[in-house]
Enzyme design. Structure first.
Site, PDB file in Angstrom:
ATOM      1  N   THR A   9       5.544  -6.285  -9.535  1.00 59.76           N
ATOM      2  CA  THR A   9       5.021  -4.963  -9.856  1.00 59.76           C
ATOM      3  C   THR A   9       4.594  -4.855 -11.308  1.00 59.76           C
ATOM      4  OG1 THR A   9       5.473  -2.583  -9.786  1.00 59.76           O
ATOM      5  CG2 THR A   9       7.312  -3.979 -10.399  1.00 59.76           C
ATOM      6  N   GLY A  13       8.575   2.156 -13.435  1.00 69.54           N
ATOM      7  CA  GLY A  13       9.279   3.248 -12.738  1.00 69.54           C
ATOM      8  C   GLY A  13       9.858   2.769 -11.420  1.00 69.54           C
ATOM      9  N   GLU A  38      -6.249  -5.756  -5.468  1.00 71.79           N
ATOM     10  CA  GLU A  38      -5.705  -5.133  -4.263  1.00 71.79           C
ATOM     11  C   GLU A  38      -6.816  -5.002  -3.239  1.00 71.79           C
ATOM     12  OE1 GLU A  38      -3.115  -1.841  -4.321  1.00 71.79           O
ATOM     13  OE2 GLU A  38      -1.611  -2.953  -5.449  1.00 71.79           O
ATOM     14  N   ASP A  69       3.988  -1.531  -1.435  1.00 74.45           N
ATOM     15  CA  ASP A  69       2.841  -0.661  -1.670  1.00 74.45           C
ATOM     16  C   ASP A  69       3.207   0.728  -1.160  1.00 74.45           C
ATOM     17  OD1 ASP A  69       0.228  -0.595  -2.798  1.00 74.45           O
ATOM     18  OD2 ASP A  69      -0.534  -0.167  -0.795  1.00 74.45           O
ATOM     19  N   GLY A 146       3.446   8.721 -11.534  1.00 76.21           N
ATOM     20  CA  GLY A 146       2.438   8.953 -10.501  1.00 76.21           C
ATOM     21  C   GLY A 146       2.374  10.389  -9.991  1.00 76.21           C
ATOM     22  N   TYR A 147       2.543  10.544  -8.692  1.00 79.95           N
ATOM     23  CA  TYR A 147       2.402  11.853  -8.041  1.00 79.95           C
ATOM     24  C   TYR A 147       3.675  12.703  -8.110  1.00 79.95           C
ATOM     25  CZ  TYR A 147      -1.883   9.819  -6.194  1.00 79.95           C
ATOM     26  OH  TYR A 147      -3.125   9.232  -6.092  1.00 79.95           O
ATOM     27  N   HIS A 173      11.060   8.080  -0.183  1.00 79.16           N
ATOM     28  CA  HIS A 173      10.372   7.062   0.616  1.00 79.16           C
ATOM     29  C   HIS A 173      10.809   5.668   0.175  1.00 79.16           C
ATOM     30  CE1 HIS A 173       7.511   6.683  -2.840  1.00 79.16           C
ATOM     31  NE2 HIS A 173       8.091   7.842  -3.075  1.00 79.16           N
TER      32      HIS A 173
HETATM   33  P1  ITT Z   1       2.369  -1.966  -8.321  1.00 79.66           P
HETATM   34  O1  ITT Z   1       2.055  -2.752  -9.559  1.00 79.66           O
HETATM   35  O2  ITT Z   1       3.767  -2.176  -7.837  1.00 79.66           O
HETATM   36  O3  ITT Z   1       1.348  -2.095  -7.208  1.00 79.66           O
HETATM   37  P2  ITT Z   1       1.479   0.844  -8.459  1.00 79.66           P
HETATM   38  O4  ITT Z   1       1.846   1.878  -9.480  1.00 79.66           O
HETATM   39  O5  ITT Z   1       0.042   0.470  -8.277  1.00 79.66           O
HETATM   40  O6  ITT Z   1       2.379  -0.416  -8.816  1.00 79.66           O
HETATM   41  P3  ITT Z   1       1.596   1.540  -5.594  1.00 79.66           P
HETATM   42  O7  ITT Z   1       0.318   0.855  -5.333  1.00 79.66           O
HETATM   43  O8  ITT Z   1       2.720   1.245  -4.690  1.00 79.66           O
HETATM   44  O9  ITT Z   1       2.125   1.275  -7.097  1.00 79.66           O
HETATM   45  O10 ITT Z   1       1.446   3.101  -5.607  1.00 79.66           O
HETATM   46  C1  ITT Z   1       0.238   3.747  -5.339  1.00 79.66           C
HETATM   47  C2  ITT Z   1       0.125   4.965  -6.218  1.00 79.66           C
HETATM   48  O11 ITT Z   1       1.099   5.907  -5.824  1.00 79.66           O
HETATM   49  C3  ITT Z   1       0.339   4.703  -7.716  1.00 79.66           C
HETATM   50  O12 ITT Z   1      -0.581   5.496  -8.426  1.00 79.66           O
HETATM   51  C4  ITT Z   1       1.744   5.153  -7.984  1.00 79.66           C
HETATM   52  O13 ITT Z   1       1.876   5.706  -9.276  1.00 79.66           O
HETATM   53  C5  ITT Z   1       1.928   6.250  -6.925  1.00 79.66           C
HETATM   54  N1  ITT Z   1       3.322   6.257  -6.482  1.00 79.66           N
HETATM   55  C6  ITT Z   1       3.976   5.279  -5.814  1.00 79.66           C
HETATM   56  N2  ITT Z   1       5.257   5.619  -5.613  1.00 79.66           N
HETATM   57  C7  ITT Z   1       5.417   6.845  -6.173  1.00 79.66           C
HETATM   58  C8  ITT Z   1       6.514   7.721  -6.327  1.00 79.66           C
HETATM   59  O14 ITT Z   1       7.724   7.407  -5.898  1.00 79.66           O
HETATM   60  N3  ITT Z   1       6.309   8.884  -6.943  1.00 79.66           N
HETATM   61  C9  ITT Z   1       5.092   9.227  -7.411  1.00 79.66           C
HETATM   62  N4  ITT Z   1       4.009   8.455  -7.331  1.00 79.66           N
HETATM   63  C10 ITT Z   1       4.164   7.267  -6.722  1.00 79.66           C
END
Ligand code: ITT
Length: 188
Positions: A9, A13, A38, A69, A146-147, A173
């Site tokens: 990753t 976070g 990706e 993911d 993120g969200y 989740h």
């Molecule tokens: P990787 O390097 O692990 O892929 P990423 O941040 O791209 O990290 P994901 O593709 O799994 O992670 O997540 C897709 C998006 O959703 C990304 O913008 C994350 O910030 C957001 N996200 C994932 N899990 C979240 C959570 O628990 N709370 C808020 N936002 C989340």
């Protein structure tokens, strides 16, 4: 399982949240930041499986690792941003999502995580975790990533971003998927 397990990753976070739970096992969690493109696919499962295939087949990574993911699937937007969640977060962000949802009464959404565990010689196992919730009318809170500022999980009154990591980790989740993975590893 004993020894070291790597989480692929670029998101610190995520590492914190998962580490918090894997501590119950005799497993040390490290991270590997592998650059890869990706794939655009229809499901989180496909994204994870493609990612693992790429890391093992093309990058030659022969260690036990987890590639996960996640995505936010908003009902009134027909599941958008879903598999495009990372791109959407990096471009229009939470403000863009709130704007897209202006005037929409149905705020329900599902956060999903798919975790792929690759063990050399054993192949891949997938673990899924989902949590229902609602998209807020405005951003709230400063924890998480993120969200988190726009998502209130079912049964809660605050957003993930208003929760400490311990509170978010009581149920999410990611934790639902992580607990299944922990259960699987503890039987190995
Ligand atoms: P990787 O390097 O692990 O892929 P990423 O941040 O791209 O990290 P994901 O593709 O799994 O992670 O997540 C897709 C998006 O959703 C990304 O913008 C994350 O910030 C957001 N996200 C994932 N899990 C979240 C959570 O628990 N709370 C808020 N936002 C989340």
């Amino acid at each position: 399982m004993k020894g070291k397990l790597y989480l692929i990753t670029g998101n610190p976070g995520k590492l914190k949240e998962i580490k918090n739970r894997l501590d119950v096992l005799n497993v040390e969690l490290g991270t590997l930041q592998e650059e890869f493109v990706e794939v655009q696919a229809d499901t989180l499962e496909e994204v994870v499986l493609f990612g693992i295939e790429h890391l093992v087949g093309e990058k030659g990574i022969d260690l036990p690792f987890i590639k996960a993911d996640s995505g936010l699937f908003i009902d009134s937007l027909d599941g958008f941003p879903g598999v495009y969640s990372a791109y959407v977060q990096d471009t229009i962000g939470n403000d863009g999502i709130l704007k897209l949802m202006e005037g929409l009464d149905d705020r329900t959404a599902t956060f999903k995580t798919v975790m792929g565990l690759h063990i050399p010689g054993e192949g891949v196992s997938l673990f899924r975790g989902e949590i229902r919730g609602e998209i807020t009318l405005e951003k709230k809170g400063f924890f998480g990533f993120g969200y988190d500022p726009v998502f209130i999980p079912e049964g809660a009154e605050k957003t993930f971003a208003e929760m400490t990591i311990e509170e978010k980790n009581r149920d999410s989740h990611r934790i639902r998927a992580t607990m299944k993975l922990v259960d699987h590893l503890s039987r190995e």
